[in-house]
Design an enzyme around this catalytic site. Structure first.
Site, PDB file in Angstrom:
ATOM      1  N   ARG A   1      33.779  42.193  46.008  1.00  0.00           N
ATOM      2  CA  ARG A   1      35.036  42.393  45.305  1.00  0.00           C
ATOM      3  C   ARG A   1      35.144  43.851  44.853  1.00  0.00           C
ATOM      4  O   ARG A   1      34.135  44.485  44.534  1.00  0.00           O
ATOM      5  CB  ARG A   1      35.126  41.487  44.067  1.00  0.00           C
ATOM      6  CG  ARG A   1      35.559  40.072  44.395  1.00  0.00           C
ATOM      7  CD  ARG A   1      37.017  40.015  44.857  1.00  0.00           C
ATOM      8  NE  ARG A   1      37.465  38.682  45.211  1.00  0.00           N
ATOM      9  CZ  ARG A   1      37.444  38.175  46.444  1.00  0.00           C
ATOM     10  NH1 ARG A   1      36.964  38.867  47.449  1.00  0.00           N
ATOM     11  NH2 ARG A   1      37.926  36.960  46.677  1.00  0.00           N
TER      12      ARG A   1
ATOM     13  N   HIS B   1      39.932  44.424  53.705  1.00  0.00           N
ATOM     14  CA  HIS B   1      39.596  43.071  53.226  1.00  0.00           C
ATOM     15  C   HIS B   1      39.599  42.051  54.378  1.00  0.00           C
ATOM     16  O   HIS B   1      40.307  41.035  54.337  1.00  0.00           O
ATOM     17  CB  HIS B   1      40.553  42.629  52.111  1.00  0.00           C
ATOM     18  CG  HIS B   1      39.973  41.526  51.257  1.00  0.00           C
ATOM     19  ND1 HIS B   1      40.230  41.381  49.919  1.00  0.00           N
ATOM     20  CD2 HIS B   1      39.120  40.508  51.564  1.00  0.00           C
ATOM     21  CE1 HIS B   1      39.584  40.333  49.445  1.00  0.00           C
ATOM     22  NE2 HIS B   1      38.898  39.773  50.437  1.00  0.00           N
TER      23      HIS B   1
END
Ligand code: NDP
Length: 311
Positions: free
Chosen positions: A226, A274
Site C-alpha cells: 500500500r 497498481h
C-alpha cells in the site's frame, strides 16, 4: 438472496450477472446504487471503495467481500457495520499474480535492469557485474496470503530469503524475523526489500528514513502493498544520496499518481499502476461464490479480516 456489487463500474453488472448465474444459481445480483433494491433484502455485498455510511443501511447484511485483498477502503468508513464479517479477496489467481510480480521485480533489480535502463537513456554501453541468486538476499516484509507464496517462489528460484512479520512465521528455507526489535537486524542483511505488509497504523510509513538507512548501501526497494507504507520524500532522499540504488513502486497514497509527483521522472524509479495483483472478473467471481458457499454451509469466512489485529 441479493448480492450487491460495486466494483468495476455499473457497466460491468451484466458480466457479473452472467458469471454468478452459473456459479451461484438463485443468487440475485444487483448494482450497489439500484434504488429498487429493498435494503432488508440484501444479504451479501461485493465491493470496492463503497461510499462511507452506505454499508450500514442494510440491516440483514451477512457478509462483505472485499474486491481487493486490502480492506483499507472499507475500514476507512466510520459507520462500517462492525458486526458484519469481511472476506478479503484471496482468489488463487490473485496469489499467482503477486508471485509473478515479486519474481519479475526482484529479478529486475537483481539483474540490475534499473541501471541498464538509465544507461540506455544516456546511450551508454556499460557492463555491470551481477551475481547469482544464491548470493543475493531478498527481505520480504509480510508473509500473508500474498507474501508467503511470493517469498517461497523467490526461495525456490535460489535467492536467500528472509522475512519480517508481526508474529514470526516458520517457513522452510526462509529466515524469520518477528516484531519491531527484529526489524533492524532483518534490514541489515537485506539487499532487495519487498514490502507485502498489511496496511495498519503500525505499518504506516514503515519505509521511511529509519528503515531505509538500516538497509545496506546499494539496496533496492519494492513496494507492492500500500502507498501508506512508503514515506516518499525519505525514499527520494535515499535514492538521491545513492544509499538506495533503485525502487519499484506499484501503490501510492494518491492513485492515480499525480502528474506532478517527482517519482514519475526519477531515473531509478520504476512505476507500475497498481497492477501487481489484479485478478480478472471471472477469478474474483469464483472467489466470491466460494466465500458465499462457505458462509452458507457452516458460517466459515474465507480469508477473514480480523478487526482485532487490523488485517
Ligand atoms: P495478509 O493480511 O494476508 O498478511 C499481512 C502480513 O503483514 C502478515 O504476514 C502480517 O504478519 C504482516 N504484518 C501486519 N502487521 C505487521 C506489523 N505491525 N509488523 C510486522 N508485520 C506485520 O495480507 P495480504 O498478503 O493479503 O496482502 C499484503 C498487502 O498487499 C496488503 O497491504 C494488500 O493491501 C496489498 N495488496 C496489493 C495489491 C496490488 O496489486 N499491489 C493487490 C492485493 C493486495 P503475521 O504473519 O505475523 O500476521
Amino acid at each position: 438472496m441479493i448480492l450487491l456489487v460495486k466494483t468495476g463500474g455499473e457497466a460491468s453488472l451484466p458480466e457479473w450477472r452472467r458469471l454468478f448465474a452459473t456459479l451461484v444459481p438463485g443468487l440475485e445480483v444487483r448494482w450497489w446504487a439500484d434504488p429498487a433494491v429493498a435494503p432488508e433484502d440484501v444479504r451479501y455485498a461485493f465491493v470496492w471503495a463503497p461510499e462511507p455510511g452506505r454499508l450500514a443501511a442494510f440491516p440483514n447484511l451477512r457478509l462483505i467481500v472485499s474486491s481487493g485483498a486490502g480492506v483499507d477502503h472499507l475500514t476507512a468508513d466510520p459507520k462500517l457495520p462492525r458486526h458484519v464479517p469481511i472476506a478479503k479477496m484471496g482468489a488463487p489467481e490473485a496469489v499467482a499474480r503477486m508471485r509473478e510480480y515479486a519474481l519479475a521485480t526482484v529479478l529486475y533489480h537483481h539483474r540490475r535492469f534499473h541501471a541498464f535502463r538509465a544507461n540506455q537513456r544516456a546511450r551508454r554501453w556499460e557492463e555491470e557485474e551481477t551475481t547469482e541468486a544464491a548470493n543475493r538476499t531478498v527481505g520480504v516484509m509480510g508473509l500473508g496470503t500474498l507474501g508467503r507464496p511470493a517469498a517461497e517462489a523467490l526461495r525456490d528460484l535460489g535467492f536467500r530469503v528472509r522475512a519480517w512479520t508481526r508474529t514470526g512465521r516458520d517457513v522452510d528455507g526462509i529466515e524469520g524475523f518477528a516484531g519491531p526489535a527484529a526489524l533492524a537486524p532483518f534490514l541489515a542483511g537485506t539487499e532487495i526489500l519487498l514490502c507485502l505488509l498489511a496496511a495498519t497504523p503500525e505499518t504506516a510509513g514503515i519505509i521511511g528514513v529509519r528503515t531505509l538507512s538500516a538497509l545496506p548501501r546499494g539496496a533496492c526497494v519494492i513496494n507492492a502493498a500500500r502507498g501508506s507504507h512508503v514515506v516518499v520524500p525519505d525514499l527520494l532522499a535515499a535514492l538521491d544520496s545513492g544509499h538506495i540504488a533503485a525502487a519499484t513502486l506499484d501503490v501510492f497514497e494518491e492513485e492515480p499518481l499525480p502528474g506532478s509527483s517527482p517519482l514519475w521522472s526519477h531515473p531509478r524509479v520504476l512505476i507500475t499502476p497498481h497492477v501487481a495483483s489484479f485478478p480478472d472478473r471471472a477469478a474474483r467471481a469464483r472467489f466470491v461464490a466460494d466465500a458465499i458457499r462457505a458462509f452458507e454451509s457452516d458460517g466459515t469466512i474465507l480469508n477473514r479480516f480480523d478487526p482485532e489485529r487490523g488485517y
